[in-house]
Every structure is written in C-alpha cells, then in structure tokens.
Design a protein around this motif. Structure first.
Motif, PDB file in Angstrom:
ATOM      1  N   SER A  90     -29.221  19.448   8.595  1.00 37.60           N
ATOM      2  CA  SER A  90     -30.082  20.112   9.300  1.00 37.60           C
ATOM      3  C   SER A  90     -29.869  21.631   8.997  1.00 37.60           C
ATOM      4  N   GLY A  91     -30.936  22.464   9.517  1.00 41.51           N
ATOM      5  CA  GLY A  91     -30.455  24.004   9.408  1.00 41.51           C
ATOM      6  C   GLY A  91     -31.595  24.670   8.467  1.00 41.51           C
ATOM      7  N   ASN A  92     -31.189  25.768   8.299  1.00 44.24           N
ATOM      8  CA  ASN A  92     -32.249  26.821   7.674  1.00 44.24           C
ATOM      9  C   ASN A  92     -31.671  26.907   6.099  1.00 44.24           C
ATOM     10  N   ARG A 132     -36.334  23.837  -0.633  1.00 42.72           N
ATOM     11  CA  ARG A 132     -36.720  23.756   0.752  1.00 42.72           C
ATOM     12  C   ARG A 132     -35.623  23.654   1.811  1.00 42.72           C
ATOM     13  N   SER A 133     -35.695  23.778   2.958  1.00 42.79           N
ATOM     14  CA  SER A 133     -34.928  23.926   3.965  1.00 42.79           C
ATOM     15  C   SER A 133     -34.826  22.139   4.529  1.00 42.79           C
TER      16      SER A 133
ATOM     17  N   ASP B  19     -33.093  32.149  10.783  1.00 44.71           N
ATOM     18  CA  ASP B  19     -33.579  31.754  11.765  1.00 44.71           C
ATOM     19  C   ASP B  19     -34.418  32.796  12.507  1.00 44.71           C
ATOM     20  N   LYS B  20     -35.750  33.073  12.400  1.00 40.37           N
ATOM     21  CA  LYS B  20     -36.466  33.845  12.957  1.00 40.37           C
ATOM     22  C   LYS B  20     -36.358  34.537  14.548  1.00 40.37           C
ATOM     23  N   ARG B  21     -36.371  33.284  15.337  1.00 37.97           N
ATOM     24  CA  ARG B  21     -35.994  33.502  16.695  1.00 37.97           C
ATOM     25  C   ARG B  21     -34.767  34.101  16.955  1.00 37.97           C
ATOM     26  N   THR B  22     -33.818  33.637  16.265  1.00 35.09           N
ATOM     27  CA  THR B  22     -32.605  34.379  16.253  1.00 35.09           C
ATOM     28  C   THR B  22     -32.428  35.709  16.083  1.00 35.09           C
TER      29      THR B  22
END
Lengths: 249, 406
Positions: A90-92, A132-133, B19-22
């Motif tokens: 999981s993650g970006n 893709r993530s 992460d855009k929110r972060t």
C-alpha cells in the motif's frame, strides 16, 4: 529444503497455551511444488512463517540449501521469496518504485533491479499498471505486484501462503501459471492453500495439516491410493471428521 | 546498516510527499494558516478599535455641582477625549443598559473634591470603552486642577520630581548600546524564550505522533511491515530508517509551523501598530548551531519514543492509547516550564524534554552553560540510542508481527 520436526506454541490473550504446530516434518526439492493443505487455523501460515524466519520454532529446525534458518537467517532470507496473504502493498509509490525499493534492500545493483523488474513485469503481465500506485490497483493486480516484490532478488525457494486467496478466476490462473513456470525454472516451491483444486492441480507433494499436525505427507497419487479415494476432498473431509474439525467449525 | 536505514527513510519520505493531503496539512497549512489567522485577528481587532474610537457616544449627566463653570469644565474635558454628546437632565439607566454607546455620569462635590460615579454596561464593549474615556477625562481634569492649585501656591509642578530613573540594558540584546532598541529586542527575546521551546516541543511531538503510529502500528495492520521483515535488511536498519524519517518530518513541520507563527504574529502586530518590535534575535552563529542540535535531539527523542511504542502496539488504536498519555505529560512539561527562565539547577538538565526546553531558553537568554548543555546532550542521546536498541529488539522478536484488527 528440509523441515525437521518443528513445533510452535503461542499464549493467547486469556493466557492459554495454543499449540499451533506440532512436530511437523517434510521436505521439498528443487523443481517441486509442495502444498500444505488444511482448514483455516490448522497451522499452515505458522509453518510457513517459521520457514521464512519470521517466527522461531520452539523445537526442530529448518534447513535451506544446507543452512539452518535460525542460525543464519540473513543468508536464508537471501534464498527465500516469501508472500503471505496478510502482506499487502500500500502507499503512494508506483509498482516500479516498490520493486526498486525492495531490490535496494536486497542489495541488488541498479542494473540487476532493472533486469529483474523487466523480467517480472513481462512474466506477470504487469506492463499496464507497473507505473501506478497500489491504491489504484485491483486485488489481482496487487497480488501480482506482491509476487513480483517477493521475487525481485531471484530466490531459489518460493514460499507462498494462500497465493490465490481472494483472487478472481483470471487472477488465480495467472498465479498458478506463474508457479508452474517457476517450477519449470527448477525453483523449490512451497505453497499453502485451503482450496483443494489448487492443491491437486499444482502440487507434486502434499501435506495435509489439521490442528497443527501433519497427518499426510506424500504424493497426491499415494495419498489417494492409501485411502482408496477418488479425490483429495474425500480424504480431507475424512480427516476433518475424525479430528473433530467439522464439529468445531 | 545506515545505508539501508537511509533507503527506508527515502522510501517513506517519497511516499508521504506523494500524498496531496499531507503536503497540504504539513507544508501549506502551517505557513498559510497562522498568518491568515493572526492577520484576521489583527484586522478585526484594529477595525474594532477604530469603530469604538469613531462611534458617537451619549453621556447622561446628573450633576449636583453648584457652580455652572465646574460642570462646563467637566464637559469640556469629556469632549477632548472623544465623540461625546451630552444629555444633562439626569441618568437614563434603561438607555445605558440597552444602548452600547450610552454611559452615565453622576457628579457632585464633597468639599473641594469632585466625586464622580461612571455608570455603564460592563458586558458591552463600547459602553466599557466610553466609561474608560470618561474616567480619562476626569483624570485629565484632576491633573489640571492639581497644576492650577500648585501654581496658585507658587510651586512649579515640573519641579516636584525628586527621582529620575534611567535604564541601562545588559545581555545579548544590548550589544550595540542603544537602550530603546535593546529593550525592544529583550522583549522579543523573552517572547521567543517562552513561545519557541513550548511550540517546538508540542509541534515536534504531535507532528511525529500521527506519522509514527502510521509507519509502525499502521504498517502492521495493513500487512506491509512483514514484507520488509522478510528481506535482507537488518531490523536495526528498519527501526533507524523509520526514526530518521519521523525526525525529518517532525522537524520540517515544526519549523514550518514556527515560520507561520512568527509571520502571523508580525502581521497581527503590524495591524495593531506595534510592528516596531524587532523580529530578529542575536544569538550568534554558535547559538544557531546549538539550537539546531537541540531541535534535532528533541525530534530524535520524540521519534524514538513513538517508533518504540508504535512497534510494540498491535494496532493503531492501541498505539494511540499508549502514546496519548505520554503526549499529555509532554504537554504538561511545556506548559509548566513556559514562564520559567533558563539556567536552572543541574538536575533539570538531566530530565528528558524538560532539559531541552531549558537548553533552548538558555540559548535565547544568553545564559548558556557548557556543562548543562552537555548533560542535556548526553542524557537525550543515550535515550535515543536506547530507543533504537529497544525498537530493533522488538523488530527482531515475534512481537512485531502481533496484530489486532478491530
């Protein structure tokens, strides 16, 4: 790879001792697939985690390519590719970045990482989503990525815990085909499953495990002959019945 | 080991900055939120003050003064301090109660002394402001009467000062010899010595909490931690990598929060006409280096505790439950030491967190001592090493795989 008489117990929250694995022994050779077949809670995952050095056995030993996995865990980890059903990427980061990260942690050179990534992307048909993530992937795509991560360092021994669990029929086929290809490449493969058709299709040797005990450890043919059964399912349910697993389910 | 730790740290940083929110909550919000918040407070306060000064007020007067020119003098003084209309036919209490711009004044004389009662509605801001202005007018009248009385007795009021006080400022703020500038700088340094250690302590700890729990107990819950554990990387590297990541993130968020806070305070003071306060400190290059070391120690200490507890916990919920009381204690340390000055007894520098607060105060106030700083450095460094060791021990044990999902 030899699993010699391993046992493992846990103490649960009510301070009760649970014997998860009791004196389990089996071996698997290069170019073979060994299947651990059992119901949920039978001790399959604990056994595989002991082999993969994540858990220490209370007694017994696991020998991988002549090395004791408790005495030389780092060397053994270098030879093992381990995937469990509770491992989730999981993650970006993108799939490619994940592969690079785990390649670096396995001390591979950048060239080797690229070469392995290219190979795994092709074998697992991941080209469409490798950049893709994981957050944007289906469960089948995530499973392919997890498999690729676990094999980035090109291990000799592959240990997959419930590799087709939660996958649709197409994704399951990709995984089983991939395992057959790995077998063809002379890898030593151990899988656990509770899906009998998967076990029958893939495995050269089968271990039936109930309540932490390995009750059968032979080829499918020999097990069927011994029990005069047409299908493994019949043997499985006969054991489940005699060991009280069905009543307790 | 360090190379692997840096790889893990790099991966975590890359992950979080995608992460855009972060990005919004960590970088944009602190830098924008405080200036906007304090700016709005400054603007509202300024507008409020202007509205009060510009408003037309009514003073209901009930006078028992026998000489007509005495009341005239009172009314003249009231006109000098603001925009007041006079209604000289008694007190209208209902109007004063309901109308925020109305006040009352009962005035009479007891011998030679004017006796006045100001009537106002204390819950209404404008009424309170008008009452204050009436008091100011009456005190002006008092000064005039005192001067006139002294002059009538042949005494110059100016000659009645028998004590003259001058200021001489010493310390870090007084280096260029300008007393007024030094006083202003001293005032700013005092504000920094109170606010900076407190806010850094809170921001660094609170900033590490969410990320720290996510990267330890959160990874356990998501099942992504066991992927790391079956690779050829030492457990100490994993613990160290996660701690370094947390440390960097907490320092970054706290510095950005502080920058936002200082800009916000400056904006608020500018709107309130107090921007002459110097927004600079003179702690020298060595002071900045020591401050940097102290901040890094604080970040490492916070990250160490959080990584250790997060690794020990079986779920995010459990980790939050363990860390929250520690956060409360840290908060208590911050609040209880906020008003204290630096240079405390030796044992203060042996207590984690508290020693960092006093270490920072010493740097700002120029009361730095090598022995105290070294004590703080050694105590906190030893604790950081202990936390890394214990976290690595947990990662090496089966405990790290224990997961409870709700």
């Amino acid at each position: 790879m030899q699993v010699n008489n391993i046992s493992k117990s846990f103490v649960n929250r009510k301070k009760k001792k649970i014997e998860a694995v009791k004196n389990v022994s089996f071996e698997c050779r290069s170019g073979e697939i060994y299947g651990l077949l059992g119901p949920n809670g039978a001790g399959k995952t604990t056994t595989l985690r002991i082999i993969a050095t994540l858990l220490k056995p209370d007694s017994g030993a696991v020998i991988v390519n002549g090395l004791d996995n408790q005495k030389e865990p780092d060397k053994v980890r270098a030879m093992i590719g381990f995937l469990t059903s509770d491992m989730k990427v999981s993650g970006n980061l993108t799939g490619r970045e994940f592969l690079r990260f785990f390649g670096q942690l396995n001390h591979l050179s950048e060239e080797k990482i690229e070469e392995r990534t290219r190979m795994l992307v092709e074998m697992l048909d991941m080209a469409d989503f490798i950049d893709r993530s994981p957050n944007k992937l289906s469960s089948g795509m995530k499973q392919k990525l997890s498999i690729a991560i676990s094999l980035i360092h090109d291990p000799d021994v592959i240990i997959f815990d419930e590799p087709t669990n939660g996958l649709d029929i197409f994704a399951s086929k990709v995984v089983t085909d991939f395992l057959k290809e790995m077998k063809r490449q002379q890898k030593t493969i151990i899988i656990s499953t509770h899906i009998m058709s998967v076990a029958e299709k893939l495995c050269d040797q089968l271990g039936l495990i109930f309540n932490g005990q390995l009750v059968e450890n032979d080829t499918i043919e020999n097990i069927l002959k011994k029990h005069e059964a047409a299908e493994i399912e019949n043997v499985f349910f006969a054991y489940a019945n005699s060991m009280g697993v069905i009543q307790n389910a | 080991m360090l190379k692997d730790a840096l790889i893990i740290m790099g991966k975590e940083l890359k992950n979080i900055f995608r992460d855009k929110r972060t990005i919004f909550s960590t970088i944009i919000l602190p830098v924008v939120l405080f200036p906007v918040m304090f700016g709005i407070i400054g603007l509202i306060t300024k507008a409020n003050e202007e509205a009060k000064a510009k408003a037309e007020y009514t003073v209901y007067i009930e006078s028992t003064l026998s000489q007509p020119d005495e009341l005239t003098k009172v009314i003249d003084e009231i006109h000098k301090v603001g925009n007041f209309g006079i209604v000289n036919d008694g007190i209208n209490e209902k109007a004063i109660e309901s109308n925020s711009t109305a006040v009352g004044l009962k005035i009479g004389k007891n011998g030679d002394i004017f006796v006045a009662t100001v009537i106002y509605n204390s819950v209404k801001e404008k009424s309170t402001y008008a009452a204050q202005k009436i008091r100011e007018a009456l005190m002006n009248l008092n000064s005039e009467l005192v001067s006139a009385e002294l002059l009538s007795r042949g005494i110059n009021p100016e000659e009645l000062n028998f004590v003259q006080v001058n200021d001489m400022v010493v310390g870090v703020s007084a280096e260029n010899g300008n007393v007024e500038e030094a006083k202003a700088k001293g005032q700013f340094t005092q504000i920094l010595a109170v606010l900076v250690p407190y806010f850094l302590l809170i921001y660094i700890f609170a900033g590490s909490m969410g990320l720290g729990i996510d990267t330890t107990a959160g990874e356990k819950e998501r099942g992504s931690l066991s992927i790391l554990l079956v690779n050829q990387v030492s457990r100490t590297s994993i613990a160290l990598g996660k701690m370094l990541y947390l440390m960097l993130m907490s320092v970054l968020t706290s510095v950005l929060n502080l920058v936002g806070l200082v800009i916000g305070l400056y904006l608020e003071m500018s709107f309130l006409g107090e921007a002459n306060m110097p927004f600079s400190i003179e702690i020298g290059a060595a002071g900045y280096v020591l401050l940097f070391i102290t901040v890094i120690l604080l970040a490492l200490l916070s990250s160490g505790i959080i990584t250790l507890i997060g690794s020990l916990a079986r779920s995010v919920k459990e980790a939050t439950g363990y860390i929250t009381p520690i956060y409360m204690i840290v908060l208590l340390f911050g609040i209880s030491t906020m008003q204290s000055e630096g240079s405390k007894a030796f044992y203060y520098y042996a207590a984690p967190f508290i020693n960092i607060i006093f270490g920072m105060k010493d740097i700002f106030m120029g009361t730095f001592s090598v022995a105290n700083f070294l004590t703080m450095f050694i105590v906190n460094s030893a604790l950081v090493v202990l936390f890394v060791y214990l976290t690595a021990k947990i990662f090496n044990s089966e405990k790290v795989l224990e997961v409870t999902t709700e």
